[in-house]
Design an enzyme around this catalytic site. Sequence first.
Site, PDB file in Angstrom:
ATOM      1  CE  LYS A   1      -7.211  -0.179   6.571  1.00 56.57           C
ATOM      2  NZ  LYS A   1      -7.755   0.261   5.296  1.00 56.57           N
TER       3      LYS A   1
ATOM      4  CD  GLN B   1      -6.943  -4.479   4.256  1.00 57.01           C
ATOM      5  OE1 GLN B   1      -7.890  -5.190   4.567  1.00 57.01           O
ATOM      6  NE2 GLN B   1      -7.099  -3.207   3.933  1.00 57.01           N
TER       7      GLN B   1
ATOM      8  CB  CYS C   1      -3.426   3.249  -1.593  1.00 57.67           C
ATOM      9  SG  CYS C   1      -4.587   4.538  -1.190  1.00 57.67           S
TER      10      CYS C   1
ATOM     11  CG  HIS D   1      -1.899   0.979   1.414  1.00 57.76           C
ATOM     12  ND1 HIS D   1      -1.645   2.278   1.764  1.00 57.76           N
ATOM     13  CD2 HIS D   1      -3.244   0.890   1.245  1.00 57.76           C
ATOM     14  CE1 HIS D   1      -2.789   2.949   1.824  1.00 57.76           C
ATOM     15  NE2 HIS D   1      -3.766   2.135   1.510  1.00 57.76           N
TER      16      HIS D   1
ATOM     17  CG  ASP E   1       0.651  -2.240   6.103  1.00 57.80           C
ATOM     18  OD1 ASP E   1      -0.275  -2.324   6.929  1.00 57.80           O
ATOM     19  OD2 ASP E   1       0.545  -1.621   5.023  1.00 57.80           O
TER      20      ASP E   1
HETATM   21  N1  PMP Z   1      -1.764  -0.628   4.609  1.00 58.96           N
HETATM   22  C1  PMP Z   1      -2.735  -1.374   4.081  1.00 58.96           C
HETATM   23  C2  PMP Z   1      -2.435  -2.777   3.620  1.00 58.96           C
HETATM   24  C3  PMP Z   1      -4.033  -0.852   3.990  1.00 58.96           C
HETATM   25  O1  PMP Z   1      -5.013  -1.593   3.461  1.00 58.96           O
HETATM   26  C4  PMP Z   1      -4.270   0.455   4.455  1.00 58.96           C
HETATM   27  C5  PMP Z   1      -5.665   1.065   4.360  1.00 58.96           C
HETATM   28  N2  PMP Z   1      -6.288   0.878   3.127  1.00 58.96           N
HETATM   29  C6  PMP Z   1      -3.209   1.176   5.010  1.00 58.96           C
HETATM   30  C7  PMP Z   1      -1.960   0.597   5.066  1.00 58.96           C
HETATM   31  C8  PMP Z   1      -3.403   2.556   5.535  1.00 58.96           C
HETATM   32  O2  PMP Z   1      -4.230   2.532   6.667  1.00 58.96           O
HETATM   33  P1  PMP Z   1      -4.779   3.869   7.304  1.00 58.96           P
HETATM   34  O3  PMP Z   1      -5.410   4.638   6.184  1.00 58.96           O
HETATM   35  O4  PMP Z   1      -5.772   3.413   8.316  1.00 58.96           O
HETATM   36  O5  PMP Z   1      -3.619   4.585   7.888  1.00 58.96           O
END
Ligand code: PMP
Length: 424
Positions: free
Chosen positions: A242, A219, A380, A139, A216
């Site tokens: 999430k 998910q 993203c 991401h 990270d």
């Molecule tokens: N990493 C991953 C794998 C994600 O799916 C996301 C959110 N889509 C993020 C990072 C970023 O998370 P946040 O917007 O809650 O900071």
Amino acid sequence: MSTFTAVKNEGSLKSGCEFNIRQIREDFPILNQSCYGKSLVFLDSAASAQKPKSVINAIKYCYEHEYANIHRGVYLLSERATQMYENTRAKVKDFINASEASEVIFTKGTTEAINLVASSYGETALSAGDEVILSRMEHHANIVPWQLIKERVGIEIKIAPIDKNGNFLLHEFEKLISSRTRIVAITHASNVLGTITPVSDIIRLAHAAGAVVLLDGAQAVVHSEVNVQKLDVDFYTFSGHKLYGPTGVGVLYAKKKWLEKLPPYIGGGAMISEVKKEKIIYAPIPEKYEAGTMPTAEVITFNESIKFVESIGMDNLIKHENEITNYALEKLKKINSVKIIGNPKNKAGVIAFTVKGVHPHDIATILDEDGVAIRAGHHCCQIFHKKMNLSATARASIGVYNTKDDIDMLCKAIENCRKIFDLK
Ligand code: PMP
């Protein structure tokens, strides 16, 4: 405060799992509404999950009964809020099996947690020519912070490849590790392909080469048990929203030795022991990393979202999600012109797909008119999409409240979309 208790499945909504899906759905008031006259089918939990009543009630209760600024007040209300805030830290510690609560740092979310590590670790432990290994599935939250460090420090960024099914290629990753590898920053579960990465092997190989590991977990934390001590991971990051919790709160887990050694990310009130003109003495961890007024009510409420997940049981949650995901994959495969992106061996409930001849934004817009909420875009993950020669994909993602009926509605809406575009 949780309103949910796990009971045997009644089978009324084709769940087949050991919990009552009807009762779970009743716990999420937002699901009980229609969009354009159709029942809402929410399939975008990978972006942000909906909130159970216990979480909604807890934030209201906090503002009505428990709220004050924490750590600073000597009056009862502030002391109580401080206690509640620290209770959540203790809850997170147990949830991820950290060895101490002070290894849990509250942030705004995964993005801020990764930025914290990239900045505090990157600017002190990395020098020009040092290498960071990411993967093709990252991401942007786990790419851009490292690119910023590259601009500031002159590090190299290497990208670990994946195969055409979206599996992480461990042997290719191993080949990328060199004597200059300092940190490996990899997603625990992809937000496009759903791939669950072989984190134990990644950590073992990285540590053997003297590199540290950041995972990270944005998910993965909803799709797998996370045991940071067992993993022996250096940094683990995730977001409350999430995990059926409030927005504005996330977690950085870091081994104590790193938190004690690294400099703070941002400075201000609450993170100092003493400020003199010539010298600052930082507060001990975790406060050292929590400058300013934190999202107090959100952190307090986050406790309820973990309790909610625990009340269902991570095993039940995973089992349910796998069942709905497999059902969705089988049904989607049968629709002409639908292509599912990737087919990883170990997969969370995230399904990216295309419909030949229809732009993903058109798919999502047409599905929306049938009450089906999915996401479209690059999610993203532009590096991944570019490699696959895709500008965008549609994505359906599964939460605890989704049913096979939801998937039937998704497929019906896609068929409708195919009719509108006159596809064969
Ligand atoms: N990493 C991953 C794998 C994600 O799916 C996301 C959110 N889509 C993020 C990072 C970023 O998370 P946040 O917007 O809650 O900071």
